[in-house]
Design an enzyme around this catalytic site. Structure first.
Site, PDB file in Angstrom:
ATOM      1  N   HIS A 167      -0.082   3.161 -12.333  1.00 27.51           N
ATOM      2  CA  HIS A 167      -0.432   3.954 -11.159  1.00 27.51           C
ATOM      3  C   HIS A 167      -1.940   4.223 -11.192  1.00 27.51           C
ATOM      4  CE1 HIS A 167       3.826   4.597 -10.707  1.00 27.51           C
ATOM      5  NE2 HIS A 167       3.663   5.389  -9.683  1.00 27.51           N
ATOM      6  N   GLU A 170      -4.293   7.161  -6.458  1.00 26.46           N
ATOM      7  CA  GLU A 170      -3.462   8.045  -5.642  1.00 26.46           C
ATOM      8  C   GLU A 170      -4.045   9.451  -5.688  1.00 26.46           C
ATOM      9  OE1 GLU A 170       1.120   9.765  -5.291  1.00 26.46           O
ATOM     10  OE2 GLU A 170       0.302   9.141  -7.214  1.00 26.46           O
ATOM     11  N   ASP A 248       8.294   4.873  -3.065  1.00 29.38           N
ATOM     12  CA  ASP A 248       7.883   5.782  -4.129  1.00 29.38           C
ATOM     13  C   ASP A 248       9.134   6.410  -4.723  1.00 29.38           C
ATOM     14  OD1 ASP A 248       6.508   7.254  -5.962  1.00 29.38           O
ATOM     15  OD2 ASP A 248       5.151   8.201  -4.555  1.00 29.38           O
ATOM     16  N   ASP A 249       9.720   7.397  -4.038  1.00 30.73           N
ATOM     17  CA  ASP A 249      10.973   7.978  -4.491  1.00 30.73           C
ATOM     18  C   ASP A 249      11.692   8.607  -3.311  1.00 30.73           C
ATOM     19  OD1 ASP A 249      13.062   9.412  -5.697  1.00 30.73           O
ATOM     20  OD2 ASP A 249      11.942   9.524  -7.567  1.00 30.73           O
TER      21      ASP A 249
END
Length: 308
Positions: A167, A170, A248-249
């Site tokens: 990641h 972000e 993402d989730d």
């Protein structure tokens, strides 16, 4: 995890769950994420999670899923980190057999902890390369936790043939993306969208063909962009950066994979050719088996032809 599954398992195990009616910031995301982890008390709970993940992916048209997993979050409930990962991989294998959806694990290091712990989990992941583990990632809050200290962990993973999928870009800016490229030799970057703040970095991503796994709804919820029409995804695509579209989730952000794709198409007005190209990127940049890739790419071409 489906919200209904979280509620059912939490009730069964007597665990309190934070509100699921909106994520206001990253700390709220982490609180709900940890609750979802805590309700996984038994191997059958983990089996249910992986099976439902595969079922939902199939319903949205996915043929291959790469899911992130961090075994220490299970707090020893399934044995050591290595034993816990094996329980997860076995559950994924059964879920794949039941649904026809391929599942590959991306084991992560926690960037807020000692890099030595990241090296240890990288060895666990590397030992399972080709046996359900396909990549190695770097998760948790980027702010104040740059990627460079984890170079050795990623070297271990990459030496075993695992994809480098950290990641970056972000909750931290272009420096995070640059570090992921320079220190971790990223094959794909989770998010990566704040690279748009540095045009030279965007050009580098395009020139080096590094894919950004973009999660539009998540980014809007966490206030990275004011609207989907103003999201950095359009800038990346226009610059020739390979991208994929992801949830993402769904538990945290309430959007399915199909809904993410539809929202992106509507916001940018992209035609079938552009959407098919993004679909191809999602297959080509994955660690899916060659046969899966060939079948999926053929299906994308067939869809594109039939849509004309």
């Amino acid at each position: 995890m489906r919200p209904s599954t979280l509620v059912e398992l939490a009730d069964e195990h007597g665990i309190d769950v934070p509100p699921m009616d909106g994520i206001a910031d990253f700390s709220a995301f982490i609180a709900l994420y940890q609750a979802a982890t805590l309700v996984l008390r038994r191997p059958e709970d983990l089996q249910r999670l992986l099976l439902e993940l595969a079922e939902d992916a199939r319903a949205d048209g996915a043929v291959w899923v790469e899911y992130f997993v961090y075994p220490p979050l299970w707090l020893g409930r399934f044995g050591s980190d290595a034993e816990a990962l094996d329980v997860c991989l076995h559950a994924a294998q059964r879920a794949s057999a039941a649904t026809g959806v391929g599942l590959g694990a991306i084991v992560t290091a926690d960037r807020t902890l000692d890099p030595a712990l990241g090296e240890a989990i990288a060895r666990v992941a590397a030992a399972r390369a080709g046996a359900g583990v396909v990549g190695f990632g770097l998760a948790n809050d980027e702010a104040g936790n740059p990627p460079e200290p984890f170079a050795d962990a990623f070297r271990i993973a990459r030496s075993a043939g695992l994809l480098s999928v950290p990641h970056a870009g972000e909750l931290a800016g272009p420096a995070s993306v640059r570090g992921a490229l320079d220190a971790l030799h990223a094959d794909r970057i989770g998010h990566g969208v704040r690279a748009v703040e540095d045009p030279d970095l965007v050009r580098r991503l395009a020139d080096e063909g590094v894919t950004c796994d973009v999660c539009p709804t998540s980014n809007l919820t966490l206030d990275l962009f004011p609207s989907l029409a103003e999201h950095g995804l359009g800038t990346l695509v226009d610059a020739g950066v390979p991208v994929t579209i992801n949830t993402d989730d769904p538990l945290m952000f309430g959007s399915t994979l199909a809904e993410e794709w539809a929202a992106v198409r509507d916001a940018f007005g992209w035609d079938d050719v552009r959407m098919a190209a993004i679909a191809r990127t999602s297959i080509e940049s994955s660690a899916a088996p060659a046969e899966t890739k060939a079948d999926a790419l053929a299906a994308i071409s067939l869809w594109e032809q039939s849509a004309r």
